[in-house]
Design a protein around this motif. Structure first.
Motif, PDB file in Angstrom:
ATOM      1  N   LEU A  11       0.819  -1.217   0.000  1.00 43.56           N
ATOM      2  CA  LEU A  11       0.000   0.000   0.000  1.00 43.56           C
ATOM      3  C   LEU A  11       0.852   1.267   0.000  1.00 43.56           C
ATOM      4  O   LEU A  11       0.571   2.204  -0.740  1.00 43.56           O
ATOM      5  N   VAL A  12       1.875   1.304   0.833  1.00 45.88           N
ATOM      6  CA  VAL A  12       2.681   2.520   0.930  1.00 45.88           C
ATOM      7  C   VAL A  12       3.446   2.781  -0.369  1.00 45.88           C
ATOM      8  O   VAL A  12       3.689   3.927  -0.725  1.00 45.88           O
ATOM      9  N   SER A  13       3.776   1.727  -1.095  1.00 49.36           N
ATOM     10  CA  SER A  13       4.523   1.931  -2.337  1.00 49.36           C
ATOM     11  C   SER A  13       3.623   2.286  -3.519  1.00 49.36           C
ATOM     12  O   SER A  13       4.095   2.841  -4.501  1.00 49.36           O
ATOM     13  N   ARG A  14       2.319   2.004  -3.425  1.00 45.11           N
ATOM     14  CA  ARG A  14       1.429   2.203  -4.574  1.00 45.11           C
ATOM     15  C   ARG A  14       0.394   3.308  -4.400  1.00 45.11           C
ATOM     16  O   ARG A  14      -0.227   3.705  -5.375  1.00 45.11           O
ATOM     17  N   PRO A  16      -0.940   7.208  -3.156  1.00 45.54           N
ATOM     18  CA  PRO A  16      -0.493   8.556  -2.788  1.00 45.54           C
ATOM     19  C   PRO A  16      -0.491   8.666  -1.261  1.00 45.54           C
ATOM     20  O   PRO A  16      -1.260   7.991  -0.576  1.00 45.54           O
ATOM     21  N   ARG A  17       0.373   9.502  -0.726  1.00 43.10           N
ATOM     22  CA  ARG A  17       0.506   9.642   0.730  1.00 43.10           C
ATOM     23  C   ARG A  17      -0.830   9.938   1.411  1.00 43.10           C
ATOM     24  O   ARG A  17      -1.143   9.374   2.447  1.00 43.10           O
ATOM     25  N   ASP A  18      -1.618  10.815   0.820  1.00 47.62           N
ATOM     26  CA  ASP A  18      -2.901  11.175   1.428  1.00 47.62           C
ATOM     27  C   ASP A  18      -3.795   9.944   1.588  1.00 47.62           C
ATOM     28  O   ASP A  18      -4.442   9.772   2.613  1.00 47.62           O
ATOM     29  N   GLU A  19      -3.825   9.098   0.569  1.00 44.82           N
ATOM     30  CA  GLU A  19      -4.659   7.898   0.624  1.00 44.82           C
ATOM     31  C   GLU A  19      -4.121   6.893   1.639  1.00 44.82           C
ATOM     32  O   GLU A  19      -4.890   6.230   2.329  1.00 44.82           O
ATOM     33  N   TYR A  20      -2.807   6.788   1.722  1.00 49.75           N
ATOM     34  CA  TYR A  20      -2.213   5.877   2.703  1.00 49.75           C
ATOM     35  C   TYR A  20      -2.523   6.346   4.126  1.00 49.75           C
ATOM     36  O   TYR A  20      -2.866   5.538   4.993  1.00 49.75           O
ATOM     37  N   VAL A  21      -2.447   7.644   4.363  1.00 52.39           N
ATOM     38  CA  VAL A  21      -2.783   8.195   5.682  1.00 52.39           C
ATOM     39  C   VAL A  21      -4.229   7.856   6.028  1.00 52.39           C
ATOM     40  O   VAL A  21      -4.532   7.428   7.151  1.00 52.39           O
ATOM     41  N   LYS A  22      -5.137   8.003   5.084  1.00 50.53           N
ATOM     42  CA  LYS A  22      -6.545   7.685   5.332  1.00 50.53           C
ATOM     43  C   LYS A  22      -6.727   6.198   5.636  1.00 50.53           C
ATOM     44  O   LYS A  22      -7.532   5.818   6.489  1.00 50.53           O
ATOM     45  N   TYR A  23      -5.973   5.352   4.957  1.00 50.93           N
ATOM     46  CA  TYR A  23      -6.037   3.911   5.234  1.00 50.93           C
ATOM     47  C   TYR A  23      -5.608   3.621   6.671  1.00 50.93           C
ATOM     48  O   TYR A  23      -6.277   2.875   7.399  1.00 50.93           O
ATOM     49  N   VAL A  24      -4.494   4.201   7.085  1.00 47.68           N
ATOM     50  CA  VAL A  24      -4.007   3.985   8.450  1.00 47.68           C
ATOM     51  C   VAL A  24      -5.007   4.527   9.470  1.00 47.68           C
ATOM     52  O   VAL A  24      -5.275   3.889  10.487  1.00 47.68           O
ATOM     53  N   MET A  25      -5.592   5.683   9.172  1.00 47.82           N
ATOM     54  CA  MET A  25      -6.589   6.254  10.078  1.00 47.82           C
ATOM     55  C   MET A  25      -7.779   5.303  10.226  1.00 47.82           C
ATOM     56  O   MET A  25      -8.322   5.137  11.319  1.00 47.82           O
ATOM     57  N   LYS A  26      -8.173   4.668   9.132  1.00 47.56           N
ATOM     58  CA  LYS A  26      -9.281   3.712   9.183  1.00 47.56           C
ATOM     59  C   LYS A  26      -8.915   2.515  10.066  1.00 47.56           C
ATOM     60  O   LYS A  26      -9.728   2.055  10.879  1.00 47.56           O
ATOM     61  N   CYS A  27      -7.694   2.017   9.946  1.00 49.40           N
ATOM     62  CA  CYS A  27      -7.238   0.892  10.778  1.00 49.40           C
ATOM     63  C   CYS A  27      -7.215   1.274  12.255  1.00 49.40           C
ATOM     64  O   CYS A  27      -7.682   0.518  13.108  1.00 49.40           O
ATOM     65  N   VAL A  28      -6.675   2.447  12.558  1.00 50.54           N
ATOM     66  CA  VAL A  28      -6.598   2.909  13.946  1.00 50.54           C
ATOM     67  C   VAL A  28      -7.998   3.166  14.494  1.00 50.54           C
ATOM     68  O   VAL A  28      -8.292   2.862  15.656  1.00 50.54           O
ATOM     69  N   SER A  67       6.126  16.553   7.237  1.00 42.58           N
ATOM     70  CA  SER A  67       6.697  15.955   6.026  1.00 42.58           C
ATOM     71  C   SER A  67       7.808  14.961   6.348  1.00 42.58           C
ATOM     72  O   SER A  67       7.964  13.968   5.631  1.00 42.58           O
ATOM     73  N   ASP A  68       8.571  15.176   7.436  1.00 35.66           N
ATOM     74  CA  ASP A  68       9.639  14.239   7.775  1.00 35.66           C
ATOM     75  C   ASP A  68       9.083  12.877   8.194  1.00 35.66           C
ATOM     76  O   ASP A  68       9.646  11.840   7.862  1.00 35.66           O
ATOM     77  N   VAL A  69       7.948  12.859   8.900  1.00 34.88           N
ATOM     78  CA  VAL A  69       7.311  11.595   9.268  1.00 34.88           C
ATOM     79  C   VAL A  69       6.767  10.917   8.013  1.00 34.88           C
ATOM     80  O   VAL A  69       6.938   9.709   7.823  1.00 34.88           O
ATOM     81  N   LEU A  70       6.130  11.672   7.150  1.00 35.62           N
ATOM     82  CA  LEU A  70       5.582  11.109   5.917  1.00 35.62           C
ATOM     83  C   LEU A  70       6.680  10.532   5.030  1.00 35.62           C
ATOM     84  O   LEU A  70       6.466   9.538   4.344  1.00 35.62           O
ATOM     85  N   ALA A  71       7.866  11.115   5.081  1.00 36.78           N
ATOM     86  CA  ALA A  71       8.986  10.639   4.266  1.00 36.78           C
ATOM     87  C   ALA A  71       9.515   9.287   4.751  1.00 36.78           C
ATOM     88  O   ALA A  71      10.118   8.546   3.974  1.00 36.78           O
ATOM     89  N   THR A  72       9.292   8.942   6.008  1.00 39.67           N
ATOM     90  CA  THR A  72       9.808   7.678   6.554  1.00 39.67           C
ATOM     91  C   THR A  72       8.925   6.482   6.234  1.00 39.67           C
ATOM     92  O   THR A  72       9.297   5.347   6.530  1.00 39.67           O
ATOM     93  N   LEU A  73       7.781   6.712   5.620  1.00 45.83           N
ATOM     94  CA  LEU A  73       6.822   5.625   5.435  1.00 45.83           C
ATOM     95  C   LEU A  73       7.322   4.505   4.542  1.00 45.83           C
ATOM     96  O   LEU A  73       6.928   3.357   4.709  1.00 45.83           O
ATOM     97  N   GLU A  74       8.182   4.800   3.597  1.00 48.51           N
ATOM     98  CA  GLU A  74       8.718   3.749   2.722  1.00 48.51           C
ATOM     99  C   GLU A  74       9.472   2.691   3.524  1.00 48.51           C
ATOM    100  O   GLU A  74       9.417   1.512   3.210  1.00 48.51           O
ATOM    101  N   THR A  75      10.175   3.109   4.565  1.00 52.95           N
ATOM    102  CA  THR A  75      10.952   2.169   5.369  1.00 52.95           C
ATOM    103  C   THR A  75      10.257   1.802   6.684  1.00 52.95           C
ATOM    104  O   THR A  75      10.574   0.786   7.273  1.00 52.95           O
ATOM    105  N   GLU A  76       9.329   2.618   7.131  1.00 53.11           N
ATOM    106  CA  GLU A  76       8.603   2.374   8.382  1.00 53.11           C
ATOM    107  C   GLU A  76       7.101   2.510   8.145  1.00 53.11           C
ATOM    108  O   GLU A  76       6.487   3.494   8.537  1.00 53.11           O
ATOM    109  N   PRO A  77       6.470   1.523   7.517  1.00 57.67           N
ATOM    110  CA  PRO A  77       5.055   1.665   7.156  1.00 57.67           C
ATOM    111  C   PRO A  77       4.103   1.763   8.352  1.00 57.67           C
ATOM    112  O   PRO A  77       2.962   2.160   8.191  1.00 57.67           O
TER     113      PRO A  77
END
Length: 100
Positions: A11-14, A16-28, A67-77
């Motif tokens: 998910l994080v690789s495919r 957009p960041r905004d959509e990935y954030v929304k996915y994580v928010m849904k899980c949480v 932005s620094d937290v969002l940049a780490t998502l590739e290595t820390e999903p």
């Protein structure tokens, strides 16, 4: 917390960041709903950052994802999960396990 690294890495690789954030928010949010009657979460982009607003019963908690937290998502999903959970803990909000 149930963690599926394969799903998150895909998910994080495919997405957009905004959509990935929304996915994580849904899980949480699923974890929050185990302990709270009303849970609503929204996200809005503000420049390079994303501002999230959580309404949990009668409480409102805002978490800015820099932005620094969002940049780490590739290595820390799962970095976002931790950011949200720490914010909730600081505000004495109980969180159940997040589910994929």
């Amino acid at each position: 917390m149930t963690r599926n690294h394969i799903v998150r890495n895909i998910l994080v690789s495919r997405q957009p960041r905004d959509e990935y954030v929304k996915y994580v928010m849904k899980c949480v949010s699923r974890g929050l709903k185990e302990h709270h009657d009303q849970v609503d979460a929204r996200a809005v982009r503000q420049g390079d950052d994303i501002q999230t607003k959580w309404q949990i019963n009668d409480r409102v908690i805002e978490v800015t994802l820099k932005s620094d937290v969002l940049a780490t998502l590739e290595t820390e999903p799962f970095a976002l999960d931790e950011v949200f959970i720490q914010a909730f803990e600081r505000n004495d909000v109980r969180v159940g396990p997040a589910r994929e």
